[in-house]
Design an enzyme around this catalytic site. Structure first.
Site, PDB file in Angstrom:
ATOM      1  N   TRP A   1      -2.332   3.300  -5.796  1.00 45.05           N
ATOM      2  CA  TRP A   1      -3.583   4.061  -5.991  1.00 45.05           C
ATOM      3  C   TRP A   1      -3.681   4.774  -7.343  1.00 45.05           C
ATOM      4  O   TRP A   1      -4.572   5.592  -7.557  1.00 45.05           O
ATOM      5  CB  TRP A   1      -3.805   5.106  -4.885  1.00 45.05           C
ATOM      6  CG  TRP A   1      -3.549   4.653  -3.492  1.00 45.05           C
ATOM      7  CD1 TRP A   1      -3.705   3.403  -2.969  1.00 45.05           C
ATOM      8  CD2 TRP A   1      -3.093   5.471  -2.395  1.00 45.05           C
ATOM      9  NE1 TRP A   1      -3.375   3.389  -1.634  1.00 45.05           N
ATOM     10  CE2 TRP A   1      -2.999   4.654  -1.259  1.00 45.05           C
ATOM     11  CE3 TRP A   1      -2.771   6.833  -2.282  1.00 45.05           C
ATOM     12  CZ2 TRP A   1      -2.585   5.134  -0.007  1.00 45.05           C
ATOM     13  CZ3 TRP A   1      -2.362   7.305  -1.047  1.00 45.05           C
ATOM     14  CH2 TRP A   1      -2.264   6.463   0.085  1.00 45.05           C
ATOM     15  N   GLY A   2      -2.744   4.524  -8.250  1.00 41.06           N
ATOM     16  CA  GLY A   2      -2.859   5.135  -9.578  1.00 41.06           C
ATOM     17  C   GLY A   2      -2.605   6.625  -9.598  1.00 41.06           C
ATOM     18  O   GLY A   2      -3.151   7.340 -10.448  1.00 41.06           O
ATOM     19  N   ILE A   3      -1.767   7.121  -8.672  1.00 37.69           N
ATOM     20  CA  ILE A   3      -1.495   8.568  -8.634  1.00 37.69           C
ATOM     21  C   ILE A   3      -0.186   8.884  -9.342  1.00 37.69           C
ATOM     22  O   ILE A   3       0.718   8.053  -9.392  1.00 37.69           O
ATOM     23  CB  ILE A   3      -1.471   9.097  -7.188  1.00 37.69           C
ATOM     24  CG1 ILE A   3      -0.467   8.322  -6.324  1.00 37.69           C
ATOM     25  CG2 ILE A   3      -2.874   9.018  -6.587  1.00 37.69           C
ATOM     26  CD1 ILE A   3      -0.311   8.874  -4.897  1.00 37.69           C
TER      27      ILE A   3
ATOM     28  N   ASP B   1      -9.631   3.763  -3.287  1.00 41.14           N
ATOM     29  CA  ASP B   1     -10.429   2.586  -2.909  1.00 41.14           C
ATOM     30  C   ASP B   1     -11.833   2.591  -3.518  1.00 41.14           C
ATOM     31  O   ASP B   1     -12.435   3.647  -3.698  1.00 41.14           O
ATOM     32  CB  ASP B   1     -10.624   2.551  -1.384  1.00 41.14           C
ATOM     33  CG  ASP B   1      -9.332   2.234  -0.647  1.00 41.14           C
ATOM     34  OD1 ASP B   1      -8.290   2.053  -1.296  1.00 41.14           O
ATOM     35  OD2 ASP B   1      -9.382   2.173   0.589  1.00 41.14           O
TER      36      ASP B   1
ATOM     37  N   ASP C   1       0.825  -1.216   0.000  1.00 40.31           N
ATOM     38  CA  ASP C   1       0.000   0.000   0.000  1.00 40.31           C
ATOM     39  C   ASP C   1       0.861   1.268   0.000  1.00 40.31           C
ATOM     40  O   ASP C   1       2.087   1.190  -0.049  1.00 40.31           O
ATOM     41  CB  ASP C   1      -0.935  -0.064   1.226  1.00 40.31           C
ATOM     42  CG  ASP C   1      -2.328   0.434   0.920  1.00 40.31           C
ATOM     43  OD1 ASP C   1      -2.464   1.386   0.123  1.00 40.31           O
ATOM     44  OD2 ASP C   1      -3.299  -0.101   1.500  1.00 40.31           O
TER      45      ASP C   1
END
Ligand SMILES: *[C@@H]1O[C@H](CO)[C@@H](O)[C@H](O)[C@H]1NC(C)=O
Ligand SMILES: *[C@@H]1O[C@H](CO)[C@@H](O)[C@H](O)[C@H]1NC(C)=O
Ligand SMILES: *[C@@H]1O[C@H](CO)[C@@H](O)[C@H](O)[C@H]1NC(C)=O
Ligand SMILES: *[C@@H]1O[C@H](CO)[C@@H](O)[C@H](O)[C@H]1NC(C)=O
Ligand SMILES: *[C@@H]1O[C@H](CO)[C@@H](O)[C@H](O)[C@H]1NC(C)=O
Ligand SMILES: *[C@@H]1O[C@H](CO)[C@@H](O)[C@H](O)[C@H]1NC(C)=O
Length: 544
Positions: free
Chosen positions: A193-195, A215, A148
């Site tokens: 998280w695709g940032i 999420d 994470d």
């Protein structure tokens, strides 16, 4: 289909490169988070593992159980090693791994590339301890690690999505190398998280899967949000590398039966990992949710050996429907007809515009053969239905032809809109785009020639990388609105999804636009809606 020997060589090459292994197909399993948030325990995990078997989910392919956030003790031991919280997990990690393995399942572990774990203020994550923690994961018998991105930059800020450090691949690459170095095969599930930019590019190189979004949230609207975010990742999804749309909310009593089918089917055709988040207890899980997640035909589409993500090919925003198309093995295709409207409607489309002259169709959810289909289809869909047609014996249609391409540099702009030149090889196919397009501004292409009067198919090349992160749990949906009007007729609105991995990578959407007259002299005007920005416009062509 690729010859068998080739697949074997590819798999061997991946294994030989190190100990971070890839599953050839999207992972199927269960994770504790959607039911227990960051409060797992030994009993909860054991009951879930047994529940997975009791419900027969192992028989349809679900084969691992992951303990998400909340498992470690606050303190590392004197050697700096992570410890399992002895109150929550009295038998410890190794014994839990043995228990799960004895059931024939894989043991999924969880940590993070920051100082602390998500959902806590004091539980350690792995930043600065990558090698030691990878060794512990191997000792406990871990078969995968979900990694994470909380507390990436400090001990006090759990979610930082905007700093360069929080978006950086480096911390994730560090753990990939640490996992490669240990003497156990461990799959790596990147959860950044695709940032930041180009996540599909760097994450597919190290992760078996990588999360593309914030999420999932317990509401229907998160299905729309994540679907609009996964669109451009088809470029990176391949054998051993899958864009992760997040864990399923099927069985959490937040969606209707039709919506659960939609959600499961959309994840399946996009080759997302299918990770159950529901409680695995026959007393608590509804029969319909169990049947949806156990649907062998839908799972087979997800697990197809060609591993190609479906693509969004047509969208009608005002009518609220999409058409998705994906290649499958044995020259088959999966056609997804998605009704985003919360009401039944009949959608009409021509198979020829999808490149299909005729095909044999099977309605996957209904488990019925439709027969041979050709030409214009009128399909009735229930509210929030995703109809899946498995197409075989496909005969291709003559491809639609474009007579001319209309690029951003040929447009005339008004208001805030401006033409921007891009770096070489970007903003394809033009190398330029119209940006800063809002409701008070417009882009007009004049003297457009059409062979058809009335409705025509447009292939629009656009750029949108306005991804929803901080707005994800409200109404952020990864789209930008743009209206199109032909010859001054009433403008119609479309919601454009993400197009790529940055503000220079184009995507294409096919839409049907009305109002053309036959011959030259048509004017096509694009505009934003209100104060919000439209996607950048690279150009378009008429497909006739
Ligand atoms: C273990 O978890 C319990 C329950 O969350 C908590 O009260 C306790 O402080 C934890 N112990 C350690 C050493 O982290
Ligand atoms: C976070 O806390 C740990 C342990 O207290 C400390 O070693 C580390 O330097 C802290 N990091 C930051 C960025 O504050
Ligand atoms: C869809 O419609 C049903 C029935 O009218 C309603 O109960 C439900 O809340 C609606 N769903 C959404 C997401 O608006
Ligand atoms: C579809 O509906 C249109 C009218 O909406 C009709 O003209 C056409 O014949 C129908 N086509 C089929 C295949 O049912
Ligand atoms: C309009 O397009 C036609 C060909 O499609 C071309 O011959 C003509 O010169 C164009 N007119 C203008 C004003 O650009
Ligand atoms: C797009 O327009 C619709 C209709 O006006 C609106 O409800 C929606 O919030 C807009 N979306 C964005 C991202 O601006």
């Amino acid at each position: 289909m690729a010859p068998k020997s080739l697949c074997v060589i590819v798999q061997f090459a991946l294994l030989a490169s190190g100990k971070t292994v890839r599953s050839a197909l999207p992972p199927l399993g269960w994770n504790s988070y959607n039911t227990w948030s960051c409060s797992p325990s030994e009993d909860k995990i054991k009951q879930s593992a047994e529940g997975l078997i009791a419900l027969g989910l192992d028989k349809v392919g679900y084969n691992f159980v992951t303990v998400d956030c909340g498992w470690p003790s606050r303190d590392r031991n004197s050697e700096g090693r992570l410890q399992w919280n002895a109150t929550l997990f009295p038998s410890g990690g190794k014994a839990l791994g043995d228990f799960i393995h004895d059931l024939g399942l894989g043991f999924g572990l969880y940590s993070g590339a920051g100082y602390l774990q998500c959902g806590s203020t004091d539980l350690p994550a792995s930043l600065g301890f990558e090698e030691l923690d990878a060794e512990s994961f191997a000792e406990w018998g871990g078969d995968s690690v979900k990694y994470d991105n909380c507390y990436a930059t400090s001990n006090t800020s759990m979610v930082d999505s905007s700093s360069a450090e929080s978006q950086s691949p480096v911390r994730f690459q560090h753990m990939a190398a640490a996992l490669d170095a240990v003497n156990r095969d461990i799959e790596y599930y990147v959860c950044q998280w695709g940032i930041g930019n180009d996540v599909g590019e760097w994450a597919s190189a190290i992760g078996n899967t990588w999360r593309i979004s914030n999420d999932i949230y317990n509401a229907w609207r998160s299905i729309w949000r994540i679907t609009n975010q996964v669109v451009p990742y088809f470029r990176h999804t391949t054998r051993g590398a899958f864009a992760d749309m997040d864990m399923l909310i099927v069985g959490l009593d937040v969606l209707s039966v039709e919506e659960e089918r939609f959600h499961f089917g959309m994840w399946a055709i996009n080759k997302s990992p299918l990770i159950i988040g529901a409680v695995l207890d026959s007393e608590k899980l509804s029969q319909s949710s169990l049947e949806i997640m156990s649907n062998k035909e839908v799972i087979a589409i997800n697990q197809d050996s060609l591993t190609k993500q479906a693509q969004l090919v047509h969208r009608d925003t005002e009518a609220e429907w999409d058409i998705w198309l994906g290649e499958l093995s044995d020259s088959r295709q999966i056609l997804g007809l998605a009704n985003w409207k919360n009401d039944s409607q009949t959608i009409q489309f021509d198979l020829a515009t999808l490149g299909i002259a005729s095909a044999r169709a099977r309605d996957v959810w209904a488990a019925e053969h439709v027969g041979v289909v050709t030409g214009v289809q009128n399909i009735s869909l229930a509210g929030h239905q995703l109809q899946l047609w498995l197409l075989s014996d496909i005969i291709s249609a003559n491809p639609l032809v474009s007579k001319a391409y209309h690029g951003a540099t040929d447009a005339s702009v008004t208001g805030s809109a401006r033409i921007v030149t891009c770096a070489t090889g970007t903003c394809l196919p033009v190398g330029a785009k119209v940006g800063d397009l809002r409701g008070d501004s417009s882009v007009t292409f004049s003297n457009i020639s059409s062979q058809t009067a009335g409705r025509t198919l447009l292939g629009i090349d656009f750029i949108n990388y306005d991804y929803a992160f901080t707005t994800a749990w409200e109404f952020g949906d990864n789209t930008r609105n743009m209206t199109i009007s032909v010859n001054g007729e009433k403008a119609k609105r479309w919601a454009f999804p993400l197009s790529g991995g940055n503000w220079q990578e184009s995507g294409r959407l096919l839409i049907e636009v009305d109002g053309f007259t036959r011959g030259a002299g048509n004017a096509v005007t694009f505009a934003g809606v209100g104060n919000s920005y439209a996607p950048d416009v690279v150009g378009f062509e008429l497909l006739e």
